[in-house]
Motif scaffolding. Structure first.
Motif, PDB file in Angstrom:
ATOM      1  N   LEU A  63       1.025  -1.350  -0.097  1.00  0.00           N
ATOM      2  CA  LEU A  63       0.110  -0.204   0.047  1.00  0.00           C
ATOM      3  C   LEU A  63       0.893   1.053  -0.136  1.00  0.00           C
ATOM      4  N   THR A  64       1.100   1.764  -1.182  1.00  0.00           N
ATOM      5  CA  THR A  64       2.091   2.909  -1.277  1.00  0.00           C
ATOM      6  C   THR A  64       1.120   4.169  -1.559  1.00  0.00           C
ATOM      7  N   LEU A  65       1.586   5.236  -0.724  1.00  0.00           N
ATOM      8  CA  LEU A  65       1.021   6.696  -0.711  1.00  0.00           C
ATOM      9  C   LEU A  65       2.183   7.528  -1.311  1.00  0.00           C
ATOM     10  N   ILE A  66       1.616   8.527  -2.101  1.00  0.00           N
ATOM     11  CA  ILE A  66       2.524   9.561  -2.646  1.00  0.00           C
ATOM     12  C   ILE A  66       2.149  10.789  -2.093  1.00  0.00           C
ATOM     13  N   ALA A  67       3.151  11.436  -1.609  1.00  0.00           N
ATOM     14  CA  ALA A  67       2.842  12.917  -1.261  1.00  0.00           C
ATOM     15  C   ALA A  67       3.361  13.826  -2.327  1.00  0.00           C
ATOM     16  N   THR A  68       2.452  14.717  -2.664  1.00  0.00           N
ATOM     17  CA  THR A  68       2.550  15.622  -3.895  1.00  0.00           C
ATOM     18  C   THR A  68       2.531  17.214  -3.285  1.00  0.00           C
ATOM     19  N   VAL A  69       3.306  17.894  -3.991  1.00  0.00           N
ATOM     20  CA  VAL A  69       3.172  19.539  -4.028  1.00  0.00           C
ATOM     21  C   VAL A  69       2.953  19.980  -5.299  1.00  0.00           C
ATOM     22  N   GLN A  70       1.661  20.785  -5.509  1.00  0.00           N
ATOM     23  CA  GLN A  70       1.400  21.084  -6.803  1.00  0.00           C
ATOM     24  C   GLN A  70       1.234  19.875  -7.889  1.00  0.00           C
ATOM     25  N   ASN A  71       0.843  18.898  -7.418  1.00  0.00           N
ATOM     26  CA  ASN A  71       0.792  17.770  -8.000  1.00  0.00           C
ATOM     27  C   ASN A  71       1.981  16.999  -8.676  1.00  0.00           C
ATOM     28  N   SER A  72       3.234  17.403  -7.947  1.00  0.00           N
ATOM     29  CA  SER A  72       4.391  16.856  -8.390  1.00  0.00           C
ATOM     30  C   SER A  72       4.718  16.032  -6.855  1.00  0.00           C
ATOM     31  N   PRO A  73       5.062  14.771  -7.364  1.00  0.00           N
ATOM     32  CA  PRO A  73       5.693  13.790  -6.125  1.00  0.00           C
ATOM     33  C   PRO A  73       6.948  14.322  -5.326  1.00  0.00           C
ATOM     34  N   VAL A  74       6.814  14.402  -4.119  1.00  0.00           N
ATOM     35  CA  VAL A  74       7.844  14.951  -3.151  1.00  0.00           C
ATOM     36  C   VAL A  74       8.236  13.825  -2.216  1.00  0.00           C
ATOM     37  N   GLY A  75       7.532  12.855  -2.043  1.00  0.00           N
ATOM     38  CA  GLY A  75       7.870  11.828  -1.071  1.00  0.00           C
ATOM     39  C   GLY A  75       6.950  10.724  -1.430  1.00  0.00           C
ATOM     40  N   PHE A  76       7.226   9.477  -0.433  1.00  0.00           N
ATOM     41  CA  PHE A  76       6.045   8.279  -0.599  1.00  0.00           C
ATOM     42  C   PHE A  76       6.524   7.389   0.644  1.00  0.00           C
ATOM     43  N   ALA A  77       5.658   6.795   0.868  1.00  0.00           N
ATOM     44  CA  ALA A  77       5.862   5.576   1.963  1.00  0.00           C
ATOM     45  C   ALA A  77       4.831   4.274   1.489  1.00  0.00           C
ATOM     46  N   ALA A  78       5.285   3.433   1.949  1.00  0.00           N
ATOM     47  CA  ALA A  78       4.727   1.946   1.889  1.00  0.00           C
ATOM     48  C   ALA A  78       4.392   1.112   2.949  1.00  0.00           C
ATOM     49  N   LEU A  79       3.367   0.657   3.042  1.00  0.00           N
ATOM     50  CA  LEU A  79       2.875  -0.169   4.253  1.00  0.00           C
ATOM     51  C   LEU A  79       2.774  -1.623   3.686  1.00  0.00           C
ATOM     52  N   LYS A  80       3.593  -2.386   4.210  1.00  0.00           N
ATOM     53  CA  LYS A  80       3.845  -3.822   3.726  1.00  0.00           C
ATOM     54  C   LYS A  80       2.767  -4.833   4.797  1.00  0.00           C
ATOM     55  N   GLY A  81       2.086  -5.313   4.315  1.00  0.00           N
ATOM     56  CA  GLY A  81       0.952  -6.093   4.953  1.00  0.00           C
ATOM     57  C   GLY A  81       0.174  -5.110   5.692  1.00  0.00           C
ATOM     58  N   ASN A  82      -0.275  -5.320   6.955  1.00  0.00           N
ATOM     59  CA  ASN A  82      -0.974  -4.278   7.770  1.00  0.00           C
ATOM     60  C   ASN A  82      -0.245  -3.769   8.734  1.00  0.00           C
ATOM     61  N   ASP A  83       1.012  -4.157   8.992  1.00  0.00           N
ATOM     62  CA  ASP A  83       1.525  -3.458  10.246  1.00  0.00           C
ATOM     63  C   ASP A  83       2.996  -3.482  10.263  1.00  0.00           C
ATOM     64  N   HIS A  84       3.584  -3.116   8.743  1.00  0.00           N
ATOM     65  CA  HIS A  84       4.964  -2.566   8.885  1.00  0.00           C
ATOM     66  C   HIS A  84       5.308  -1.519   7.708  1.00  0.00           C
ATOM     67  N   ILE A  85       5.917  -0.488   8.140  1.00  0.00           N
ATOM     68  CA  ILE A  85       6.296   0.576   7.279  1.00  0.00           C
ATOM     69  C   ILE A  85       7.371   0.035   6.582  1.00  0.00           C
ATOM     70  N   ASP A  86       7.454  -0.234   5.375  1.00  0.00           N
ATOM     71  CA  ASP A  86       8.634  -0.871   4.555  1.00  0.00           C
ATOM     72  C   ASP A  86       9.303   0.390   4.131  1.00  0.00           C
ATOM     73  N   MET A  87       8.965   1.252   3.499  1.00  0.00           N
ATOM     74  CA  MET A  87       9.609   2.663   3.072  1.00  0.00           C
ATOM     75  C   MET A  87       8.796   3.869   3.211  1.00  0.00           C
ATOM     76  N   LEU A  88       9.747   4.826   3.616  1.00  0.00           N
ATOM     77  CA  LEU A  88       9.120   6.467   4.076  1.00  0.00           C
ATOM     78  C   LEU A  88      10.369   7.191   3.597  1.00  0.00           C
ATOM     79  N   TYR A  89      10.250   7.728   2.286  1.00  0.00           N
ATOM     80  CA  TYR A  89      11.272   8.517   1.609  1.00  0.00           C
ATOM     81  C   TYR A  89      10.591   9.961   1.522  1.00  0.00           C
ATOM     82  N   VAL A  90      11.329  11.087   1.595  1.00  0.00           N
ATOM     83  CA  VAL A  90      10.984  12.425   1.289  1.00  0.00           C
ATOM     84  C   VAL A  90      12.279  13.190   0.594  1.00  0.00           C
TER      85      VAL A  90
END
Length: 170
Positions: A63-90
Motif C-alpha cells: 500500500l504505497t502513498l505519494i505525497a505531492t506538492v502542486q501535483n508533483s511527487p515529493v515523497g512516498f511511503a509504503a505499508l507492507k501487510g497491515n503492520d510494517h512501514i517498509d519505506m518512507l522517503y522524502v
C-alpha cells in the motif's frame, strides 16, 4: 509579505510514478544519510532503485502513498501487510517540512482502520529520531546486507490507538 509553502496532498501510487519515486529514493539516500552511512553504503542502498521495474513492482505490491506538492511527487511511503512501514522517503528539498509526518500519519491511520494493534519499521539510523518522536520504541538493532554492503538499522514499534471510539463492542 512572506509566501506560504504550497500544501502537500496525498494520493495512491500509480505505476507511472516509478521513475520519479526512484529519483526521490536516491536523492534522499544521497543527501540525507551522509552523517550515518559511508559513501559505499549509500551507493549500495541507492542502487536498489537501479532496476526500476523491480522497484515499481515492490511499490505496487504494497500500500504505497505519494505525497505531492502542486501535483508533483515529493515523497512516498509504503505499508507492507497491515503492520510494517517498509519505506518512507522524502525529497531533500522538503525534508523537515512535515511531508514525512503526513505520510506516516496516513499509514498509521490506515493500519489502525484495518485492525492493526501495532506498527513496526526498520528505521535507518538517520530516521530513528523521527520515529522515536512519533512514539515508536526501539526493539532491536539489525545489520542488513544490501549489494554486498552492511548497513545498520533499528526495528522500532508503536502501539496504535484504537480508531473506534464509543459504541457497542464490534
Amino acid at each position: 509579505m512572506s509566501q506560504s509553502q504550497p500544501k502537500a496532498a496525498l494520493r495512491p501510487f500509480l505505476p507511472t510514478d516509478t521513475p520519479m519515486l526512484a529519483a526521490i529514493f536516491v536523492a534522499a539516500i544521497e543527501e540525507l544519510t551522509g552523517d550515518d552511512y559511508s559513501e559505499a553504503q549509500q551507493e549500495a542502498w541507492a542502487a536498489v532503485a537501479d532496476d526500476e521495474v523491480a522497484f515499481g513492482k515492490k511499490l505496487a505490491g504494497e500500500l504505497t502513498l505519494i505525497a505531492t506538492v502542486q501535483n508533483s511527487p515529493v515523497g512516498f511511503a509504503a505499508l507492507k501487510g497491515n503492520d510494517h512501514i517498509d519505506m518512507l522517503y522524502v525529497h531533500p528539498s522538503v525534508a523537515g517540512q512535515g511531508v514525512g509526518a503526513m505520510l506516516c500519519d496516513a499509514l498509521e491511520k490506515l493500519a489502525a482502520a484495518r485492525g492493526t494493534k501495532s506498527l513496526s519499521v526498520d528505521a535507518s539510523d538517520n530516521a530513528s529520531d523521527f520515529f522515536k518522536k512519533r512514539g515508536y520504541v526501539a526493539q532491536r538493532r539489525n545489520s542488513v546486507t544490501i549489494n554486498d554492503e552492511w548497513l545498520a538499522n533499528t526495528t522500532m514499534q508503536k502501539v496504535l490507538a484504537n480508531e473506534r471510539t464509543g459504541g457497542a463492542p464490534q
